[in-house]
Design a protein around this motif. Sequence first.
Motif, mmCIF file in Angstrom:
data_model
loop_
_atom_site.group_PDB
_atom_site.id
_atom_site.type_symbol
_atom_site.label_atom_id
_atom_site.label_comp_id
_atom_site.label_asym_id
_atom_site.label_seq_id
_atom_site.Cartn_x
_atom_site.Cartn_y
_atom_site.Cartn_z
ATOM 1 N N GLU A 228 27.813 20.750 23.575
ATOM 2 C CA GLU A 228 28.074 21.315 22.300
ATOM 3 C C GLU A 228 29.429 22.180 22.229
ATOM 4 O O GLU A 228 30.464 21.977 21.912
ATOM 5 C CB GLU A 228 26.921 22.116 21.556
ATOM 6 C CG GLU A 228 25.716 20.984 21.320
ATOM 7 C CD GLU A 228 25.023 21.421 19.982
ATOM 8 O OE1 GLU A 228 24.623 22.609 19.977
ATOM 9 O OE2 GLU A 228 24.852 20.547 19.349
ATOM 10 N N GLU A 229 28.949 23.557 22.839
ATOM 11 C CA GLU A 229 30.245 24.297 22.799
ATOM 12 C C GLU A 229 30.000 25.518 23.996
ATOM 13 O O GLU A 229 29.073 25.707 24.740
ATOM 14 C CB GLU A 229 30.521 25.161 21.637
ATOM 15 C CG GLU A 229 29.233 25.978 21.099
ATOM 16 C CD GLU A 229 29.549 26.998 20.211
ATOM 17 O OE1 GLU A 229 29.849 26.806 19.037
ATOM 18 O OE2 GLU A 229 29.386 28.402 20.688
ATOM 19 N N ASN A 234 35.158 25.961 21.581
ATOM 20 C CA ASN A 234 35.099 24.533 21.324
ATOM 21 C C ASN A 234 35.627 24.064 22.687
ATOM 22 O O ASN A 234 36.375 24.588 23.408
ATOM 23 C CB ASN A 234 35.424 24.083 20.373
ATOM 24 C CG ASN A 234 34.668 24.596 19.036
ATOM 25 O OD1 ASN A 234 35.458 25.258 18.036
ATOM 26 N ND2 ASN A 234 33.324 24.118 18.787
ATOM 27 N N THR A 245 36.209 15.332 22.118
ATOM 28 C CA THR A 245 35.514 16.651 21.649
ATOM 29 C C THR A 245 34.271 16.281 21.065
ATOM 30 O O THR A 245 34.162 15.300 20.272
ATOM 31 C CB THR A 245 36.380 17.529 21.054
ATOM 32 O OG1 THR A 245 35.902 18.856 21.071
ATOM 33 C CG2 THR A 245 36.654 16.923 19.489
ATOM 34 N N LEU A 248 30.827 17.473 15.458
ATOM 35 C CA LEU A 248 30.189 18.570 14.853
ATOM 36 C C LEU A 248 28.753 18.490 14.595
ATOM 37 O O LEU A 248 28.490 17.368 14.025
ATOM 38 C CB LEU A 248 31.013 19.171 13.342
ATOM 39 C CG LEU A 248 32.478 19.902 13.795
ATOM 40 C CD1 LEU A 248 33.016 19.955 12.328
ATOM 41 C CD2 LEU A 248 32.514 20.922 14.541
ATOM 42 N N LYS A 254 32.076 25.371 13.768
ATOM 43 C CA LYS A 254 33.025 24.573 13.590
ATOM 44 C C LYS A 254 34.330 25.100 13.625
ATOM 45 O O LYS A 254 35.051 25.931 12.505
ATOM 46 C CB LYS A 254 32.925 24.346 11.559
ATOM 47 C CG LYS A 254 33.717 23.085 11.221
ATOM 48 C CD LYS A 254 33.360 23.045 9.971
ATOM 49 C CE LYS A 254 34.246 22.166 8.981
ATOM 50 N NZ LYS A 254 34.160 22.198 7.705
ATOM 51 N N ARG A 258 39.802 24.425 16.932
ATOM 52 C CA ARG A 258 39.230 22.896 17.150
ATOM 53 C C ARG A 258 39.832 22.182 16.190
ATOM 54 O O ARG A 258 40.487 21.072 16.763
ATOM 55 C CB ARG A 258 37.551 23.044 17.058
ATOM 56 C CG ARG A 258 37.150 21.614 17.146
ATOM 57 C CD ARG A 258 35.588 21.477 16.849
ATOM 58 N NE ARG A 258 35.229 20.167 16.952
ATOM 59 C CZ ARG A 258 35.347 19.139 16.099
ATOM 60 N NH1 ARG A 258 35.875 19.547 14.966
ATOM 61 N NH2 ARG A 258 34.564 18.111 16.304
#
Length: 362
Positions: A228-229, A234, A245, A248, A254, A258
């Motif tokens: 995820e992150e 990100n 990547t 979302l 968000k 990114r």
Amino acid sequence: MSNCIIDSKITAAMAEFQTPTSLGFGKVKSPVMYRVDYRDGAWQQGRALPYGNIEIDPAAKVLHYAQEVFEGLKSYKIDSPRANFFRPLDNHDRLNFSARRMCMPEISAELFMEGISVVTALSESLIPTQTGQSLYLRPFMIGLTGALGMGASTEYAFIVIASPSEAYHAGEMKVLIEREGCRAALGGTGAAKTGGNYAAATQSAQKTQAMGYHQSLWLDPGSMQNIEELSGMNVFALIDGKLHTPRLTPSFLKGITRDSVIKLARHKGYEVIERTMPIEELLADIRAGNCIEAFACGTAAIVSPISVIAEADGTNYELEQSDVVAAELRAGLLEIQERRSEDPFGWTCEVEDQFYQLALAS
Ligand code: COI
């Protein structure tokens, strides 16, 4: 026209302020802040005030039930007579998205822009002018109602503070895969920029740092299989020449950087793929030499290379190449953010003159 009140003590606060030689990130605070209160169902008149402690009811909802949302954005003043912002209305949209999730009132674009513009105009002499430096702006909203029952506040404050800063993570990052904890839950607040998500990430960050790494790499809270992150950034990976990547999801942020990196990379001719990214697949791609570079990005961090992705048992997956595509994208992004090149996306805007006039009149 803005009808923001400028407190008369600001001139003295500015005169007393001395910028330290070493800035770091978020340590030095501008001596001015902005505040607007919400009561009786409406936002009141905004005020620019000297930076200082705020008085709060010890029973305020923010202190007990974490009713808080925030944003991070920057004003830049590199080789230009006037400071500028980068995509500020995207931060405004996201603040309102977060506010809705936390049952807080939305704020108008006019008040949001007034807050960041007044603070920037008043702090203009403190904005550092070397590339990569900026005035980091932290707009936030807190629930003030002093009552211990659960539920939403009826009173709020929206405040903007600012910090002349360097980038958050200028160097290479070693990240540790978080296989046990989650920063966000399914159906939770992961996509909102609210303090609780960052509080929830702190235990993992401490463990990660004690093991000699810089950041935890979070997996999705449902299957714990997909990337995820990083907390506050990100992630991108260069696999077979294409940028990948994580797509979302409702459990991670968000990022505006990114989105900017995706658009800028495509503009530069890279193929960018947003998809579910299983961690095992990425590790296999690194081992096979298909994934040669990875980087993180965020407002504070800009674009920061990742040199190692690691497991808690000490297995290190070293990236073959560091800061090649990341450096290209960082340079391209900074040139736009700092208004040193064309802005084909229309992302930047100057602080409006009316706020300089207000600052001058103070
Ligand atoms: C930002 O990039 O503005 C962030 O919010 C990251 C911050 C938690 C340091």
